[in-house]
Design a protein around this motif. Structure first.
Motif, PDB file in Angstrom:
ATOM      1  N   ALA A 511      15.581  -5.633 -53.173  1.00 47.56           N
ATOM      2  CA  ALA A 511      14.764  -6.541 -53.992  1.00 47.56           C
ATOM      3  C   ALA A 511      13.885  -7.416 -53.111  1.00 47.56           C
ATOM      4  CB  ALA A 511      15.674  -7.412 -54.853  1.00 47.56           C
ATOM      5  N   LEU A 512      14.401  -7.790 -51.961  1.00 48.71           N
ATOM      6  CA  LEU A 512      13.673  -8.657 -51.039  1.00 48.71           C
ATOM      7  C   LEU A 512      12.443  -7.960 -50.470  1.00 48.71           C
ATOM      8  CD1 LEU A 512      13.946 -11.499 -49.762  1.00 48.71           C
ATOM      9  CD2 LEU A 512      15.166 -10.425 -47.868  1.00 48.71           C
ATOM     10  N   ILE A 513      12.574  -6.688 -50.128  1.00 45.62           N
ATOM     11  CA  ILE A 513      11.444  -5.926 -49.577  1.00 45.62           C
ATOM     12  C   ILE A 513      10.297  -5.875 -50.591  1.00 45.62           C
ATOM     13  CG2 ILE A 513      10.690  -3.656 -48.787  1.00 45.62           C
ATOM     14  CD1 ILE A 513      12.414  -5.150 -46.766  1.00 45.62           C
ATOM     15  N   ASN A 514      10.627  -5.690 -51.869  1.00 46.65           N
ATOM     16  CA  ASN A 514       9.596  -5.668 -52.915  1.00 46.65           C
ATOM     17  C   ASN A 514       8.931  -7.030 -53.077  1.00 46.65           C
ATOM     18  OD1 ASN A 514       9.951  -2.940 -53.586  1.00 46.65           O
ATOM     19  ND2 ASN A 514      11.654  -3.411 -54.967  1.00 46.65           N
ATOM     20  N   GLN A 515       9.730  -8.083 -52.967  1.00 49.17           N
ATOM     21  CA  GLN A 515       9.224  -9.441 -53.154  1.00 49.17           C
ATOM     22  C   GLN A 515       8.312  -9.868 -52.001  1.00 49.17           C
ATOM     23  OE1 GLN A 515       9.338 -11.588 -55.540  1.00 49.17           O
ATOM     24  NE2 GLN A 515       8.702 -13.488 -54.523  1.00 49.17           N
ATOM     25  N   THR A 516       8.581  -9.376 -50.804  1.00 45.40           N
ATOM     26  CA  THR A 516       7.893  -9.862 -49.600  1.00 45.40           C
ATOM     27  C   THR A 516       6.877  -8.852 -49.047  1.00 45.40           C
ATOM     28  OG1 THR A 516       9.677  -9.000 -48.197  1.00 45.40           O
ATOM     29  CG2 THR A 516       9.877 -11.272 -48.961  1.00 45.40           C
ATOM     30  N   LYS A 517       6.304  -8.043 -49.936  1.00 52.13           N
ATOM     31  CA  LYS A 517       5.364  -6.998 -49.484  1.00 52.13           C
ATOM     32  C   LYS A 517       4.146  -7.580 -48.767  1.00 52.13           C
ATOM     33  CE  LYS A 517       6.479  -3.207 -52.645  1.00 52.13           C
ATOM     34  NZ  LYS A 517       6.040  -2.426 -53.822  1.00 52.13           N
ATOM     35  N   LYS A 518       3.710  -8.786 -49.205  1.00 49.06           N
ATOM     36  CA  LYS A 518       2.516  -9.380 -48.610  1.00 49.06           C
ATOM     37  C   LYS A 518       2.866 -10.487 -47.604  1.00 49.06           C
ATOM     38  CE  LYS A 518      -0.474  -8.480 -52.601  1.00 49.06           C
ATOM     39  NZ  LYS A 518      -1.351  -9.085 -53.622  1.00 49.06           N
ATOM     40  N   ALA A 519       4.152 -10.764 -47.454  1.00 51.97           N
ATOM     41  CA  ALA A 519       4.585 -11.849 -46.564  1.00 51.97           C
ATOM     42  C   ALA A 519       5.182 -11.294 -45.281  1.00 51.97           C
ATOM     43  CB  ALA A 519       5.613 -12.731 -47.281  1.00 51.97           C
ATOM     44  N   THR A 520       5.323 -12.190 -44.299  1.00 48.60           N
ATOM     45  CA  THR A 520       5.998 -11.826 -43.049  1.00 48.60           C
ATOM     46  C   THR A 520       7.488 -12.076 -43.218  1.00 48.60           C
ATOM     47  OG1 THR A 520       4.046 -12.446 -41.761  1.00 48.60           O
ATOM     48  CG2 THR A 520       6.137 -12.314 -40.581  1.00 48.60           C
ATOM     49  N   LEU A 521       8.273 -11.054 -42.960  1.00 46.32           N
ATOM     50  CA  LEU A 521       9.721 -11.152 -43.134  1.00 46.32           C
ATOM     51  C   LEU A 521      10.409 -10.984 -41.778  1.00 46.32           C
ATOM     52  CD1 LEU A 521      12.273 -11.234 -44.950  1.00 46.32           C
ATOM     53  CD2 LEU A 521      12.025  -8.750 -45.242  1.00 46.32           C
ATOM     54  N   ILE A 522      11.126 -12.038 -41.365  1.00 46.81           N
ATOM     55  CA  ILE A 522      11.873 -11.991 -40.099  1.00 46.81           C
ATOM     56  C   ILE A 522      13.337 -12.284 -40.400  1.00 46.81           C
ATOM     57  CG2 ILE A 522      12.094 -12.918 -37.764  1.00 46.81           C
ATOM     58  CD1 ILE A 522       9.196 -13.828 -37.913  1.00 46.81           C
TER      59      ILE A 522
END
Length: 575
Positions: A511-522
Motif C-alpha cells: 500500500a505504501l509503494i502505491n501511496q508514494t509513487k511521486k514521493a521520495t521513499l527512504i
C-alpha cells in the motif's frame, strides 16, 4: 541572578507600585511607636483623656493604612513574581525546542525538566520574598535606627555594636551554603534521572527481576540528596537561634541601660517603650535579611542553571538568507557527508554520497552501529553535518528554514512516540487540518483501521502517556499513519516495521509503494524482506557506504549484503 532581571521589565509598574506601598507600610509602622510614646509621656502622665483618644484614633488610622498597603503590595509582588516565573518557563521551553539532539544529550532531559520546574520555582520564590521582605527590611532597619537615635542617641550605641555581629554571621553562613545549594540541585537532577528511568523502564525492570537493584539505586540517590540537604539545613538552622539570642540580649541591654537613664531623669518611660519597639523592628529587619540569605544561595545556584539553558546557542539555526523552496519533487542528495558525535574518536558516518529520487524506493541496511539511523536523522537536520552537503531539490538544507525543510518530510522514528490524547489527536500531529477522509485513508494504508475500530471509542479512544495501552505494532502503525496523513514529498522510515508481523508488513509495504509513487521513499530496515523490492539498496558498514544497487546486484557484488541476507533467508529464498 541579575541576568534574569530582564524578565521582570514587563512588570516594572507593578514592581514600582509594590515598592512604593511597602515604603508607606514601613513609614506607618515606624510612626506608631512615637505616637505610643506621646500617649504615655503626655496623655497618661498628665491624665489627658482627649489627647489619648485623639492619638489613639490616629494610630488606628495609620495601622489601617499600613495594613491596606501590606495587602496590596503582597498582591502586586505575587502577580509580578508569578508572571516572571511563567515567562521564564516559556523562555526555557522555547529555547529547548530549538535545541538540536546534541544539546539535549549535553544537558540531559531530566536536568531540563528540573530546571524548568524546581529551579524556576526557587528563583520565583526569591523574587516574591525580595519584593516583600528584602525591600522592606532596609527601610525598617534604617528607619528604626534613625527613629531610635531621635529618642536617645546614647542608648542607640547598643545597636551599633549588635548590627555588625549579626551581619558578619549572615555573610559567613551565606558563603558556606552557596556551593552546597548548587550541589543539592545537581543531586536533584540525579534523583529525577533515576526516577524517570524506573518509570519508563518498568517492564524491563520487572521482566529481569531488578526491582531490588533499582530500589537500591533510588535509595542511594535519595539518601545522597537528603544528606546534602540536611547539611545545608543544619547550617541555616544555626542562624535563626543565634539571631533570636542576639535579639533577646539586645532587648535586655536596652531595658537595663534604659532603666538607668530613666532613674537618672534623662529619659522618659514612653521613650524607652518606643526605643524597645524600634530595636525590635531593627532586629526583625535583620532576621528578614537572614531569611533572604537562606533563599539567595539556592536561588543563585538555580539561576546559574537556568542561564546555562538560556545562554546555550543552538548549533542548528536558520540562516538569514534562506531560500524559498519552489520545486516540489523531494530529491535528496548526499555529497561527501561526514558526521561524528561530540567527543567521539571516530566519525559515525564517513564520505556518504548517494541520490534518493522521487518515485523510487531507497533502502538503507547494515549491521548494528553502522550509522543507518544517524544518516536518516541528518536529513531533517536533527544533527548538523561536520562536512559535506545534503541537498533537497537541489538546495542545501542549511539554506532552507527548518520549518520549510521539515514540512517536506514525513518522519517515522525508530522508537514510536505517541502523546496523551485520542487516536485522532495523535494522527493530526502530522496534519492539523486533515479531514476525516484523509485520516481514514492514512490509517488504511498503515493497516491501522482494523484495530482502531476494535477499540471501544474508535478514533476517539484515549491513548495513555507514551501509548502504554497499545502494543508495539499498533504504536508503529499509528506513527506511520501520522506521517502518511501529511502527504509529504519525502518519507523517512527508521526501522518502522520491526514490530509488525510479516503479513502486515507485506500489506503495508504494498500500500505504501502505491501511496508514494511521486514521493521520495527512504526506509532504514533490519529485515531483508522489508527492502528486497527496493529500487536501490544502500549498504552501510562502519559508517561507510560499501555498495549501492538492487537486491540481485548486491547479492552478486557485495559480501556485507550477502552476509546479512544469508543470516535471514534460506538458500531457497535467496535463489
Amino acid at each position: 541572578m541579575f541576568k534574569l532581571v530582564k524578565f521582570l521589565k514587563p512588570y516594572r509598574l507593578s514592581v514600582i507600585a509594590a515598592l512604593l506601598l511597602i515604603f508607606l507600610q514601613a513609614l506607618s509602622e515606624l510612626f506608631l511607636p512615637t505616637l505610643m510614646a506621646n500617649i504615655v509621656d503626655i496623655g497618661i502622665v498628665n491624665g489627658d483623656t482627649p489627647y489619648i483618644i485623639k492619638l489613639g484614633g490616629q494610630m488606628l488610622i495609620i495601622a489601617l493604612v499600613g495594613t491596606s498597603c501590606a495587602i496590596l503590595s503582597s498582591y502586586l509582588s505575587a502577580k509580578a513574581a508569578l508572571s516572571f516565573g511563567r515567562d521564564l518557563r516559556s523562555a526555557i521551553f522555547r529555547r529547548a525546542e530549538d535545541f538540536s539532539l546534541n544539546e539535549f544529550d549535553k544537558i540531559g532531559t531530566s536536568s531540563l525538566i528540573t530546571r524548568t520546574t524546581n529551579d524556576i520555582t526557587q528563583v520565583q520564590h526569591l523574587v516574591i520574598m525580595s519584593l516583600r521582605l528584602m525591600a522592606r527590611a532596609p527601610m525598617m532597619a534604617i528607619g528604626g535606627i534613625v527613629m531610635a537615635f531621635t529618642r536617645d542617641a546614647k542608648l542607640s550605641l547598643t545597636i551599633v555594636f549588635i548590627i555588625p555581629l549579626i551581619s558578619l554571621g549572615i555573610v559567613v553562613v551565606g558563603k558556606r551554603v552557596t556551593p552546597l545549594f548548587r550541589l543539592v540541585q545537581t543531586k536533584l537532577d540525579k534523583l529525577n534521572h533515576v526516577v524517570r528511568e524506573n518509570l519508563t523502564g518498568v517492564r524491563v525492570i520487572r521482566a529481569f527481576n531488578k526491582e531490588n537493584h533499582e530500589r537500591t539505586r533510588f535509595d542511594e540517590a535519595n539518601h545522597d540528596l537528603t544528606n546534602t540537604t540536611l547539611k545545608v539545613n543544619k547550617l541555616m538552622a544555626a542562624l535563626m537561634p543565634v539571631m533570636s539570642l542576639t535579639l533577646n540580649f539586645a532587648t535586655i541591654a536596652v531595658i537595663w541601660f534604659g532603666a538607668i537613664r530613666i532613674n537618672s531623669g534623662t529619659m522618659q518611660v514612653g521613650d524607652l517603650m518606643a526605643f524597645i519597639q524600634y530595636v525590635m523592628q531593627i532586629m526583625f529587619a535583620l532576621i528578614m535579611v537572614s531569611m533572604m540569605f537562606v533563599m539567595i544561595p539556592r536561588a543563585s545556584a538555580s539561576a546559574v542553571r537556568i542561564n546555562e539553558v538560556l545562554e546555550t546557542i543552538p548549533e542548528i539555526k536558520d540562516t538569514n538568507n534562506f531560500i524559498e523552496a519552489n520545486k516540489q519533487d523531494g530529491l535528496v542528495e548526499f555529497n561527501d557527508v561526514t558526521f561524528s558525535y561530540p567527543g567521539a574518536e571516530e566519525p559515525t558516518l564517513k564520505n556518504i554520497t548517494f541520490r534518493a529520487e522521487p518515485g523510487k524506493f531507497t533502502a538503507i541496511i547494515g549491521g548494528t552501529g553502522s550509522g543507518k539511523s544517524t544518516l536518516l536523522n541528518l536529513i531533517p537536520r536533527f544533527y548538523e553535518t561536520n562536512s559535506g552537503i545534503i541537498l533537497v531539490d537541489g538546495i542545501n538544507i542549511k539554506d532552507l528554514t527548518q520549518k520549510t525543510l521539515r514540512n517536506k518530510i514525513g518522519f517515522v522514528p525508530q522508537k514510536s512516540v505517541l502523546f496523551s490524547g485520542t487516536v485522532l489527536d495523535n494522527i493530526k500531529h502530522g496534519k492539523e487540518n486533515a479531514t476525516f477522509d484523509e485520516i481514514q485513508e492514512a490509517c488504511e494504508i498503515a493497516q491501522a483501521t482494523e484495530f482502531i475500530y476494535n477499540m471501544k471509542e474508535g478514533f476517539e479512544s484515549v491513548i495513555s502517556q507514551s501509548g502504554t495501552n497499545l502494543s508495539g505494532g499498533q504504536k508503529q502503525r499509528l506513527s506511520i499513519a501520522r506521517a502518511l496523513v501529511r502527504k509529504p514529498e519525502i518519507y523517512l522510515f527508521d526501522d518502522s516495521f520491526s514490530a509488525l508481523d510479516f503479513k502486515t508488513d507485506a500489506r503495508l509495504r504494498a500500500a505504501l509503494i502505491n501511496q508514494t509513487k511521486k514521493a521520495t521513499l527512504i526506509i532504514v530496515a533490519q529485515r531483508v524482506s522489508t527492502i528486497i523490492d527496493a529500487d536501490q539498496i544502500i549498504v552501510l558498514d562502519k559508517g561507510e557506504i560499501t555498495a549501492i544497487g538492487n537486491h540481485k546486484q548486491l547479492l552478486n557484488s557485495c559480501d556485507v549484503y550477502r552476509e546479512i541476507v544469508s543470516s535471514q533467508l534460506s538458500e531457497e529464498e535467496i535463489a
